[in-house]
Design an enzyme around this catalytic site. Structure first.
Site, PDB file in Angstrom:
ATOM      1  N   ASN A   7       0.877  -1.169   0.000  1.00 16.06           N
ATOM      2  CA  ASN A   7       0.000   0.000   0.000  1.00 16.06           C
ATOM      3  C   ASN A   7       0.915   1.220   0.000  1.00 16.06           C
ATOM      4  O   ASN A   7       1.539   1.548   1.009  1.00 16.06           O
ATOM      5  CB  ASN A   7      -0.904  -0.001   1.237  1.00 16.06           C
ATOM      6  CG  ASN A   7      -1.844   1.195   1.281  1.00 16.06           C
ATOM      7  OD1 ASN A   7      -1.474   2.302   0.917  1.00 16.06           O
ATOM      8  ND2 ASN A   7      -3.062   0.978   1.753  1.00 16.06           N
ATOM      9  N   GLU A  34      -3.935   1.715  -2.959  1.00 14.89           N
ATOM     10  CA  GLU A  34      -4.097   3.122  -2.621  1.00 14.89           C
ATOM     11  C   GLU A  34      -3.191   3.998  -3.494  1.00 14.89           C
ATOM     12  O   GLU A  34      -2.481   4.880  -3.009  1.00 14.89           O
ATOM     13  CB  GLU A  34      -3.850   3.372  -1.127  1.00 14.89           C
ATOM     14  CG  GLU A  34      -4.838   4.375  -0.569  1.00 14.89           C
ATOM     15  CD  GLU A  34      -4.785   4.534   0.953  1.00 14.89           C
ATOM     16  OE1 GLU A  34      -5.347   5.533   1.414  1.00 14.89           O
ATOM     17  OE2 GLU A  34      -4.204   3.678   1.650  1.00 14.89           O
ATOM     18  N   ASP A 146      -4.084  -4.800   1.083  1.00 14.12           N
ATOM     19  CA  ASP A 146      -4.467  -4.201   2.362  1.00 14.12           C
ATOM     20  C   ASP A 146      -5.909  -4.620   2.651  1.00 14.12           C
ATOM     21  O   ASP A 146      -6.845  -4.048   2.116  1.00 14.12           O
ATOM     22  CB  ASP A 146      -4.336  -2.682   2.256  1.00 14.12           C
ATOM     23  CG  ASP A 146      -4.719  -1.960   3.534  1.00 14.12           C
ATOM     24  OD1 ASP A 146      -5.127  -2.633   4.498  1.00 14.12           O
ATOM     25  OD2 ASP A 146      -4.632  -0.718   3.556  1.00 14.12           O
ATOM     26  N   ASN A 148      -7.307  -4.369   5.585  1.00 11.28           N
ATOM     27  CA  ASN A 148      -7.833  -3.550   6.671  1.00 11.28           C
ATOM     28  C   ASN A 148      -8.466  -4.399   7.774  1.00 11.28           C
ATOM     29  O   ASN A 148      -9.436  -3.993   8.412  1.00 11.28           O
ATOM     30  CB  ASN A 148      -8.828  -2.518   6.137  1.00 11.28           C
ATOM     31  CG  ASN A 148      -8.149  -1.202   5.781  1.00 11.28           C
ATOM     32  OD1 ASN A 148      -7.310  -0.714   6.529  1.00 11.28           O
ATOM     33  ND2 ASN A 148      -8.502  -0.642   4.640  1.00 11.28           N
ATOM     34  N   ASP A 217      -1.877  -6.010   6.081  1.00 14.07           N
ATOM     35  CA  ASP A 217      -1.530  -6.354   4.701  1.00 14.07           C
ATOM     36  C   ASP A 217      -1.257  -7.853   4.665  1.00 14.07           C
ATOM     37  O   ASP A 217      -0.337  -8.342   5.344  1.00 14.07           O
ATOM     38  CB  ASP A 217      -0.299  -5.572   4.255  1.00 14.07           C
ATOM     39  CG  ASP A 217      -0.528  -4.069   4.359  1.00 14.07           C
ATOM     40  OD1 ASP A 217      -0.976  -3.480   3.371  1.00 14.07           O
ATOM     41  OD2 ASP A 217      -0.262  -3.510   5.449  1.00 14.07           O
ATOM     42  N   ASP A 250       2.760   4.705   5.159  1.00 19.16           N
ATOM     43  CA  ASP A 250       2.567   4.154   6.501  1.00 19.16           C
ATOM     44  C   ASP A 250       2.502   2.627   6.490  1.00 19.16           C
ATOM     45  O   ASP A 250       2.394   2.004   7.552  1.00 19.16           O
ATOM     46  CB  ASP A 250       1.331   4.751   7.190  1.00 19.16           C
ATOM     47  CG  ASP A 250       0.101   4.775   6.295  1.00 19.16           C
ATOM     48  OD1 ASP A 250       0.187   4.382   5.108  1.00 19.16           O
ATOM     49  OD2 ASP A 250      -0.971   5.190   6.778  1.00 19.16           O
ATOM     50  N   HIS A 251       2.579   2.024   5.310  1.00 19.89           N
ATOM     51  CA  HIS A 251       2.644   0.563   5.169  1.00 19.89           C
ATOM     52  C   HIS A 251       4.030   0.151   4.677  1.00 19.89           C
ATOM     53  O   HIS A 251       4.674   0.887   3.926  1.00 19.89           O
ATOM     54  CB  HIS A 251       1.626   0.064   4.136  1.00 19.89           C
ATOM     55  CG  HIS A 251       0.200   0.280   4.520  1.00 19.89           C
ATOM     56  ND1 HIS A 251      -0.635  -0.743   4.907  1.00 19.89           N
ATOM     57  CD2 HIS A 251      -0.549   1.401   4.530  1.00 19.89           C
ATOM     58  CE1 HIS A 251      -1.844  -0.255   5.148  1.00 19.89           C
ATOM     59  NE2 HIS A 251      -1.818   1.052   4.924  1.00 19.89           N
TER      60      HIS A 251
END
Length: 259
Positions: A7, A34, A146, A148, A217, A250-251
């Site tokens: 991501n 994303e 991802d 989530n 993930d 952030d991933h």
């Protein structure tokens, strides 16, 4: 054969990092989530990679969502979205699928869910249920992306704090269990069984340094793909790297090395 799921949290913000990472680590197939751009913008930003022998399939509409597959081992039978009719909000750019090197690769970005009492949470649960139909029976399969969802308490730095939040609710976890029951394996836990294995960390100060993260993930693979995984690793160094003005995604990249 090296498969990667990442991501990137905006291809516009992080395409230089992505290009450099690909040059360093030489992957065969990269599943991105994303991307937050249109197909035309993606092609322009990734021109250097495409010129180096990669083909791509990208599914994106605007500055929200967006998924892609880059492959240098072929990219055939490209499919966009979930099977069946996709009226709003199910027409969002959250799934792209293609056959790469004999493996059906699905790059997916599941809805966030927001809050347990938000309508978006129900959308997420239905979306995850519909995800079960994306797999073509009999084909080697890798669902990468991802999700989530943190599948178990071990996948959250503080499970008590997350007990009444999205990403850790029993219905979300049951949706991941249903995919496993359908014959897919969560290969990360097979290769990285220890605690503290995460793929996402908040941008809030100190969160990454303290390893206060989530494992959301995932790589869910059919037996014929999972049995080929010789090594699986999470490139936390890329998440930590602040070598220039661009902050990282952030991933962290999730990498599968197949024999």
């Amino acid at each position: 054969m090296r498969l990667v799921s990442w991501n990137v949290n905006s291809i516009r913000s992080h395409h230089h990092r992505l290009v450099e990472w690909i040059e360093r680590h030489d992957p065969d197939v990269v599943a991105l989530q994303e991307t937050k751009c249109t197909d035309e913008v993606f092609a322009a930003l990734m021109a250097e990679v495409l010129a180096d022998g990669y083909e791509f399939a990208h599914h994106g509409h605007n500055h929200w969502n967006g998924v892609a597959i880059l492959s240098r081992v072929g990219i055939d039978d490209v499919r966009y979205g979930l099977p069946g009719v996709n009226r709003p909000p199910y027409d969002e750019a959250r799934v792209v699928s293609a056959t790469c090197g004999g493996i059906d690769v699905h790059s997916l970005y599941a809805p966030n869910g927001r809050e347990l009492d938000d309508p978006h949470y129900l959308f997420k649960l239905v979306w995850l249920e519909r995800l079960r139909t994306v797999r073509v029976p009999g084909r080697p399969t890798a669902l990468l992306g991802d999700f989530n969802v943190a599948p178990t308490d071990r996948d959250i730095y503080d499970p008590v704090r997350w007990r009444r939040r999205t990403h850790a609710s029993p219905p979300e976890r049951a949706a991941i269990d249903a995919l496993v029951d359908d014959g897919l394996r969560d290969v990360t836990r097979e290769h990285l069984p220890d605690d503290g294995v995460f793929t996402w960390w908040s941008y809030r100060p100190g969160q990454f340094a303290a390893n206060r993260g989530l494992r959301i993930d995932l790589a869910l693979c059919s037996d014929d793909v999972a049995d080929r995984v010789e090594r699986l690793w999470i490139d936390t160094a890329e998440r930590a790297d602040t070598h220039d003005v661009e902050k990282p995604s952030d991933h962290a990249p999730l990498v599968l090395d197949l024999d």
